[in-house]
Design a protein around this motif. Structure first.
Motif, short mmCIF file in Angstrom:
data_model
loop_
_atom_site.label_atom_id
_atom_site.label_comp_id
_atom_site.label_asym_id
_atom_site.label_seq_id
_atom_site.Cartn_x
_atom_site.Cartn_y
_atom_site.Cartn_z
N PRO A 9 -9.72 -75.65 -74.56
CA PRO A 9 -10.75 -76.12 -75.56
C PRO A 9 -12.23 -76.03 -75.19
CG PRO A 9 -9.06 -77.79 -74.85
CD PRO A 9 -9.00 -76.55 -74.00
N GLY A 10 -13.12 -75.80 -75.86
CA GLY A 10 -14.52 -75.28 -75.86
C GLY A 10 -15.30 -76.71 -75.68
N GLY A 11 -14.73 -77.88 -75.49
CA GLY A 11 -15.64 -79.21 -75.30
C GLY A 11 -14.87 -80.29 -75.08
N PRO A 12 -15.50 -81.65 -74.88
CA PRO A 12 -14.60 -82.91 -74.82
C PRO A 12 -13.88 -83.22 -75.83
CG PRO A 12 -17.11 -83.21 -75.09
CD PRO A 12 -16.77 -81.76 -75.25
N GLU A 13 -12.62 -83.84 -75.53
CA GLU A 13 -11.61 -84.23 -76.46
C GLU A 13 -12.21 -85.48 -77.21
OE1 GLU A 13 -7.52 -86.59 -76.50
OE2 GLU A 13 -7.99 -85.20 -74.83
N GLY A 14 -12.11 -85.53 -78.75
CA GLY A 14 -12.61 -86.52 -79.46
C GLY A 14 -13.90 -86.19 -80.17
N LYS A 15 -14.32 -84.93 -79.90
CA LYS A 15 -15.53 -84.42 -80.38
C LYS A 15 -15.36 -83.06 -80.98
CE LYS A 15 -18.82 -86.92 -77.38
NZ LYS A 15 -19.46 -87.58 -78.29
N ILE A 40 -15.41 -78.65 -87.21
CA ILE A 40 -14.33 -78.04 -86.04
C ILE A 40 -14.01 -78.84 -85.00
CG2 ILE A 40 -13.52 -75.90 -85.17
CD1 ILE A 40 -15.77 -74.54 -86.84
N PRO A 41 -12.93 -79.46 -84.78
CA PRO A 41 -12.64 -80.03 -83.33
C PRO A 41 -12.91 -79.16 -82.30
CG PRO A 41 -11.06 -80.61 -84.91
CD PRO A 41 -11.75 -79.45 -85.36
N TYR A 42 -13.35 -79.55 -81.04
CA TYR A 42 -13.34 -78.49 -79.87
C TYR A 42 -12.12 -78.23 -79.60
CZ TYR A 42 -18.41 -79.54 -78.46
OH TYR A 42 -19.84 -79.38 -78.63
N ALA A 43 -11.03 -78.74 -79.78
CA ALA A 43 -9.46 -78.65 -79.29
C ALA A 43 -9.47 -77.03 -79.93
CB ALA A 43 -8.74 -79.50 -79.62
N GLU A 44 -9.97 -76.63 -81.25
CA GLU A 44 -9.75 -75.65 -82.00
C GLU A 44 -10.74 -74.43 -81.62
OE1 GLU A 44 -9.46 -76.61 -85.99
OE2 GLU A 44 -8.29 -78.23 -85.75
#
Length: 82
Positions: A9-15, A40-44
């Motif tokens: 992921p490109g960043g923190p979870e929940g953001k 777009i969630p960071y997880a994507e």
């Protein structure tokens, strides 16, 4: 030869990123952006995609907190209580 795309992921979870284009139909990092924008969630996103979006002058990019989802079991239980 194409490189293998990063999976993390490109960043923190929940953001995530709220991305609004300066012109409708703009495309970047595998996404198409309309006038109202897109969250777009960071997880994507991979770190490379995040960097591409944040560095693009034709986009307004804001980091946002994603809405917390209620677990499905709790949602069913609370709807049955009267």
């Amino acid at each position: 030869m194409p490189t293998i795309q990063e999976k993390k992921p490109g960043g923190p979870e929940g953001k995530g990123l709220k991305v609004v284009p300066k012109r409708d139909g703009f495309r970047r990092a595998g996404h198409v952006f309309s006038g109202e924008g897109k969250t777009i969630p960071y997880a994507e996103l991979t770190p490379n995609q995040v960097e591409m979006l944040k560095g693009e002058q034709s986009l307004v990019v804001i980091e946002v907190d994603l809405p917390k989802e209620e677990p499905a079991a709790d949602a069913q239980t609370s709807s049955k209580k009267r």
